[in-house]
Design a protein around this motif. Structure first.
Motif, PDB file in Angstrom:
ATOM      1  N   SER A 130       0.826  -1.208   0.000  1.00  0.00           N
ATOM      2  CA  SER A 130       0.000   0.000   0.000  1.00  0.00           C
ATOM      3  C   SER A 130       0.860   1.259   0.000  1.00  0.00           C
ATOM      4  O   SER A 130       0.554   2.231  -0.707  1.00  0.00           O
ATOM      5  CB  SER A 130      -0.927  -0.007   1.220  1.00  0.00           C
ATOM      6  OG  SER A 130      -1.798  -1.116   1.174  1.00  0.00           O
ATOM      7  N   TRP A 173       0.999   3.957  -2.995  1.00  0.00           N
ATOM      8  CA  TRP A 173       0.688   5.366  -2.722  1.00  0.00           C
ATOM      9  C   TRP A 173       1.813   6.290  -3.195  1.00  0.00           C
ATOM     10  O   TRP A 173       1.561   7.418  -3.643  1.00  0.00           O
ATOM     11  CB  TRP A 173       0.441   5.525  -1.232  1.00  0.00           C
ATOM     12  CG  TRP A 173       0.179   6.926  -0.786  1.00  0.00           C
ATOM     13  CD1 TRP A 173      -0.753   7.798  -1.278  1.00  0.00           C
ATOM     14  CD2 TRP A 173       0.888   7.634   0.228  1.00  0.00           C
ATOM     15  NE1 TRP A 173      -0.694   8.997  -0.623  1.00  0.00           N
ATOM     16  CE2 TRP A 173       0.308   8.924   0.328  1.00  0.00           C
ATOM     17  CE3 TRP A 173       1.927   7.303   1.100  1.00  0.00           C
ATOM     18  CZ2 TRP A 173       0.764   9.879   1.238  1.00  0.00           C
ATOM     19  CZ3 TRP A 173       2.362   8.238   1.999  1.00  0.00           C
ATOM     20  CH2 TRP A 173       1.791   9.511   2.059  1.00  0.00           C
ATOM     21  N   LYS A 174       3.057   5.814  -3.103  1.00  0.00           N
ATOM     22  CA  LYS A 174       4.193   6.645  -3.497  1.00  0.00           C
ATOM     23  C   LYS A 174       4.428   6.650  -5.014  1.00  0.00           C
ATOM     24  O   LYS A 174       4.988   7.619  -5.547  1.00  0.00           O
ATOM     25  CB  LYS A 174       5.465   6.150  -2.797  1.00  0.00           C
ATOM     26  CG  LYS A 174       5.489   6.369  -1.290  1.00  0.00           C
ATOM     27  CD  LYS A 174       5.575   7.839  -0.929  1.00  0.00           C
ATOM     28  CE  LYS A 174       5.723   8.044   0.566  1.00  0.00           C
ATOM     29  NZ  LYS A 174       5.811   9.489   0.923  1.00  0.00           N
ATOM     30  N   ALA A 219      -2.850   9.726  -7.606  1.00  0.00           N
ATOM     31  CA  ALA A 219      -4.143   9.603  -6.943  1.00  0.00           C
ATOM     32  C   ALA A 219      -5.233   9.400  -7.991  1.00  0.00           C
ATOM     33  O   ALA A 219      -5.214  10.024  -9.058  1.00  0.00           O
ATOM     34  CB  ALA A 219      -4.435  10.853  -6.118  1.00  0.00           C
ATOM     35  N   ASP A 249      -8.636   9.277  -0.745  1.00  0.00           N
ATOM     36  CA  ASP A 249      -8.890   8.273  -1.777  1.00  0.00           C
ATOM     37  C   ASP A 249      -8.515   6.896  -1.256  1.00  0.00           C
ATOM     38  O   ASP A 249      -7.814   6.775  -0.246  1.00  0.00           O
ATOM     39  CB  ASP A 249      -8.102   8.607  -3.048  1.00  0.00           C
ATOM     40  CG  ASP A 249      -6.605   8.599  -2.813  1.00  0.00           C
ATOM     41  OD1 ASP A 249      -5.985   7.517  -2.914  1.00  0.00           O
ATOM     42  OD2 ASP A 249      -6.042   9.681  -2.503  1.00  0.00           O
ATOM     43  N   ILE A 271      -6.420   4.649  -2.182  1.00  0.00           N
ATOM     44  CA  ILE A 271      -4.989   4.329  -2.116  1.00  0.00           C
ATOM     45  C   ILE A 271      -4.370   4.934  -0.860  1.00  0.00           C
ATOM     46  O   ILE A 271      -3.622   4.276  -0.121  1.00  0.00           O
ATOM     47  CB  ILE A 271      -4.270   4.819  -3.385  1.00  0.00           C
ATOM     48  CG1 ILE A 271      -4.807   4.087  -4.623  1.00  0.00           C
ATOM     49  CG2 ILE A 271      -2.764   4.610  -3.264  1.00  0.00           C
ATOM     50  CD1 ILE A 271      -4.184   4.533  -5.923  1.00  0.00           C
ATOM     51  N   MET A 272      -4.681   6.181  -0.590  1.00  0.00           N
ATOM     52  CA  MET A 272      -4.168   6.813   0.625  1.00  0.00           C
ATOM     53  C   MET A 272      -4.753   6.158   1.873  1.00  0.00           C
ATOM     54  O   MET A 272      -4.065   6.014   2.897  1.00  0.00           O
ATOM     55  CB  MET A 272      -4.491   8.305   0.618  1.00  0.00           C
ATOM     56  CG  MET A 272      -3.948   9.067   1.821  1.00  0.00           C
ATOM     57  SD  MET A 272      -4.440  10.812   1.827  1.00  0.00           S
ATOM     58  CE  MET A 272      -3.620  11.386   0.332  1.00  0.00           C
ATOM     59  N   ASN A 314      -5.584   3.035   2.321  1.00  0.00           N
ATOM     60  CA  ASN A 314      -4.867   1.793   2.596  1.00  0.00           C
ATOM     61  C   ASN A 314      -3.440   2.059   3.044  1.00  0.00           C
ATOM     62  O   ASN A 314      -2.902   1.286   3.853  1.00  0.00           O
ATOM     63  CB  ASN A 314      -4.867   0.900   1.362  1.00  0.00           C
ATOM     64  CG  ASN A 314      -6.157   0.136   1.197  1.00  0.00           C
ATOM     65  OD1 ASN A 314      -6.257  -1.044   1.515  1.00  0.00           O
ATOM     66  ND2 ASN A 314      -7.194   0.803   0.694  1.00  0.00           N
ATOM     67  N   ALA A 315      -2.823   3.128   2.536  1.00  0.00           N
ATOM     68  CA  ALA A 315      -1.464   3.462   2.967  1.00  0.00           C
ATOM     69  C   ALA A 315      -1.435   3.881   4.432  1.00  0.00           C
ATOM     70  O   ALA A 315      -0.381   3.777   5.084  1.00  0.00           O
ATOM     71  CB  ALA A 315      -0.898   4.572   2.089  1.00  0.00           C
TER      72      ALA A 315
END
Length: 235
Positions: free
Chosen positions: A127, A131-132, A136, A149, A151-152, A154-155
């Motif tokens: 994750s 994200w990196k 987005a 969002d 992705i963020m 889950n990070a």
């Protein structure tokens, strides 16, 4: 003569709940509450899959994230829905069992948290990398949680779940937690003292016993003279 064995004192059990147990009871629920973020990740990735299929004209009519999730990605959907429910049940059992000082709850917690350590570590690492490295998502906002969002989300959720599992796995083996939920065994019985039997008709006395074959020592009378044998010359 008797033998009095020394029985080691039983380990003392804490009367108040240790802080480590309270941390464990909180952290197991943190693991369960973090995993629903996987559902939002799955649905957002299906949105991206539909967009990429439209570019290659591979999209079927009526394809939606829900239809794909209940069709060809049914196993993934069942996993991301069943996993939080299963972890919530395990967390509830562990928290209640530890509150009641049950040894089986301590063992069960160590088992299921230990099993989840590696998958949670992979989820956290993947994750954060996603994200990196990935921009987005700009598609539908249906699976956003406010400005966050998937992705963020889950990070943030995955590292929390992994760190919580790691803390639980370390604390569950500490001495204070083991004393709080000890092993239930029967009360130890003191060992029997060895019995020393004496022969029939013999009463042991203090000091040394007379050796067999020898009579009691004779005392000489003070007026009695010793008879010396005559020499070769005679009187």
């Amino acid at each position: 003569m008797t033998y009095a064995p020394q029985v080691p004192p039983a380990p003392t059990q804490p009367d108040r709940k240790p802080g480590a147990v309270r941390v464990i009871q909180t952290a197991v629920f943190a693991i369960a509450l973090a995993t629903p973020a996987l559902y939002y990740m799955l649905m957002q990735r299906l949105v991206g899959l539909i967009s990429s299929r439209e570019m290659w004209d591979l999209n079927e009519p009526g394809d939606t994230p829900q239809s794909l999730a209940t069709g060809e990605f049914l196993y993934a959907l069942v996993t991301v829905i069943a996993l939080p429910a299963l972890l919530a049940v395990l967390a509830l059992i562990s928290a209640i069992g530890l509150h009641k000082r049950r040894r089986w709850a301590r063992i069960l917690t160590a088992i299921w948290v230990g099993i989840m350590l590696l998958p949670l570590a992979g989820w956290a690492a993947g994750s954060v990398i996603l994200w990196k490295t990935v921009a987005a998502p700009t598609g539908t906002k249906e699976y956003f949680l406010g400005p966050v969002d998937p992705i963020m989300l889950n990070a943030m959720a995955a590292p929390v779940a992994f760190l919580s599992a790691l803390i639980v796995f370390i604390l569950i083996f500490t001495r204070r937690v083991r004393q709080w939920a000890p092993k239930r065994t029967a009360a130890p019985t003191p060992p029997h003292a060895p019995a020393f039997h004496t022969p029939h008709g013999f009463a042991p006395q203090q000091g040394y016993a007379p050796q067999p074959g020898y009579g009691p020592p004779q005392q000489s009378h003070p007026n009695q003279q010793a008879n010396w044998p005559a020499g070769p010359t005679g009187p």
